[in-house]
Enzyme design. Structure first.
Site, PDB file in Angstrom:
ATOM      1  N   SER A 148      39.667  30.426  42.588  1.00 33.36           N
ATOM      2  CA  SER A 148      38.994  31.581  43.429  1.00 33.36           C
ATOM      3  C   SER A 148      38.823  31.221  44.769  1.00 33.36           C
ATOM      4  O   SER A 148      39.939  30.950  45.572  1.00 33.36           O
ATOM      5  CB  SER A 148      37.528  31.915  42.868  1.00 33.36           C
ATOM      6  OG  SER A 148      37.062  33.001  43.235  1.00 33.36           O
ATOM      7  N   ASP A 278      41.301  40.070  34.975  1.00 32.20           N
ATOM      8  CA  ASP A 278      40.229  39.644  36.074  1.00 32.20           C
ATOM      9  C   ASP A 278      39.767  40.908  36.847  1.00 32.20           C
ATOM     10  O   ASP A 278      40.655  41.775  37.147  1.00 32.20           O
ATOM     11  CB  ASP A 278      41.188  38.887  36.917  1.00 32.20           C
ATOM     12  CG  ASP A 278      40.440  38.244  38.301  1.00 32.20           C
ATOM     13  OD1 ASP A 278      39.013  38.733  38.288  1.00 32.20           O
ATOM     14  OD2 ASP A 278      40.743  37.143  38.653  1.00 32.20           O
ATOM     15  N   HIS A 306      38.322  36.354  35.292  1.00 30.27           N
ATOM     16  CA  HIS A 306      38.261  35.507  36.292  1.00 30.27           C
ATOM     17  C   HIS A 306      38.169  34.035  36.155  1.00 30.27           C
ATOM     18  O   HIS A 306      38.755  33.190  36.994  1.00 30.27           O
ATOM     19  CB  HIS A 306      37.342  36.136  37.588  1.00 30.27           C
ATOM     20  CG  HIS A 306      37.550  35.395  38.820  1.00 30.27           C
ATOM     21  ND1 HIS A 306      38.487  35.580  39.683  1.00 30.27           N
ATOM     22  CD2 HIS A 306      36.711  34.822  39.255  1.00 30.27           C
ATOM     23  CE1 HIS A 306      38.424  34.805  40.679  1.00 30.27           C
ATOM     24  NE2 HIS A 306      37.139  34.284  40.673  1.00 30.27           N
TER      25      HIS A 306
END
Length: 337
Positions: A148, A278, A306
């Protein structure tokens, strides 16, 4: 019943009752303390040791296991508002002789937080480079992993310091344009249009908002007790002002496309891992990286959101190990040629 035997049972029962009652009290009254104890125990069980490194008056907190060896060391960068311990679920499936370093990113957990610091992606990259120099990790090329926001930092780091990174694993990285609007982006747009502009889905302030964030980040539906949700919130609330400041930095013009702007400079072999479901960052980013970076390996995980590290830790560890071995084989063949 013999009095001595009776006394023995009373003492034994009391001895057991104390930790049980302490656990129940912690669970009901101080769930945040229980969460901290949980991470401490898990680190200890996995052999991860916590250390601090200083660069001038700046302090980095990190955990590590193993020593540098024939395989490259692995530096792992966590995501937004997380910390070094988020990698423990993956560490569990990695060999103990692999040299691992998990660092708290700037402002997170045990690493220095300063109102004067630059928390843009470029500012974070600069700090991580200072950390790498502090612990002499760049004596030889290492493998860099980021997820991320940490994936954005890792990608830009590999672009700016190509001689230091021999392999790069990006897990659902930020910093890329999206051709589709995810649920998270849609929520942000709706919030921006409403009067409640301070409400950011990744910065929960109540157990209900915490549950919503877990649903947003995970395809797998974790059944988390209300007390533990409260504990997660209690741990995060003191840091929420910082998270809001950080969030505004990483979505600014300077940072939001920083991985995209720098990916052509990446020289290391790249692996991309992304959850197909995601809802935070569009999986289309994997295709962008694959088309722009030569020999980029892409793995799209079915039934995964995610939070790849939490949802598929065993698979993530296997993909990482296989990739490190493949990169090392290529390097060895080049040396022999």
């Amino acid at each position: 019943m013999d009095l001595d035997v009776l006394n023995m049972f009373v003492i034994a029962g009391g001895t057991l009752a104390i930790p049980i009652l302490a656990f129940v009290a912690s669970f009901l009254l101080w769930p945040s303390a229980l969460i901290r104890i949980y991470y401490w125990y898990w680190r200890r069980a996995l052999g991860m040791q916590v250390r601090y490194a200083s660069y001038d008056d700046y302090q980095f907190c990190y955990s590590y296991r193993g020593r540098p060896g024939h395989r490259p060391s692995v530096l792992m960068l966590h995501g937004f508002s997380a910390h070094k311990d988020m990698w423990l679920s993956v560490v569990k499936f990695l060999p103990k002789n692999l040299h691992l370093i998990c660092v708290d990113l700037p402002g997170h957990e045990g690493t220095t937080r300063s109102s004067l610091d630059d928390y843009s992606i470029y500012g974070q990259v600069k700090r991580i480079h200072q950390f790498v120099e502090c612990i002499s990790l760049n004596r030889k090329p290492f493998h860099l992993v980021g997820t991320s926001m940490g994936g954005n930092v890792a990608g830009v780091y590999a672009a700016l310091y190509p001689a230091e990174v021999c392999g790069l694993t990006l897990i659902c990285p930020a910093g890329l344009p999206a051709d589709t609007e995810t649920k998270f982006i849609k929520n942000l747009r709706e919030i921006k249009e409403s009067e409640n502009s301070d409400r950011i889905p990744l910065i929960p302030s109540t157990p209900e908002e915490m549950a919503d964030m877990l649903k947003l980040c995970s395809y797998v539906r974790f059944k988390v007790p209300q007390q533990i949700l409260q504990g997660f919130v209690d741990v995060r609330i003191p840091h929420n002002d910082f998270y809001r400041k950080l969030f505004s930095e990483i979505i600014s013009e300077k940072s939001r496309r920083s991985l995209y702007d720098n990916m052509s400079k990446i020289k290391a072999t790249v692996q991309v891992i992304w959850g197909k479901q995601d809802q935070v960052l569009s999986v289309s980013g994997a295709d962008i990286l694959a088309k722009s970076i030569p020999d980029c390996q892409v793995h799209i995980l079915e039934n995964c959101g995610h939070s790849v590290v939490m949802e598929r830790p065993r698979k993530t560890a296997k993909l990482l190990l296989d990739f490190i071995a493949a990169v090392q084989n290529v390097d060895n063949n080049k040396k022999m040629a």
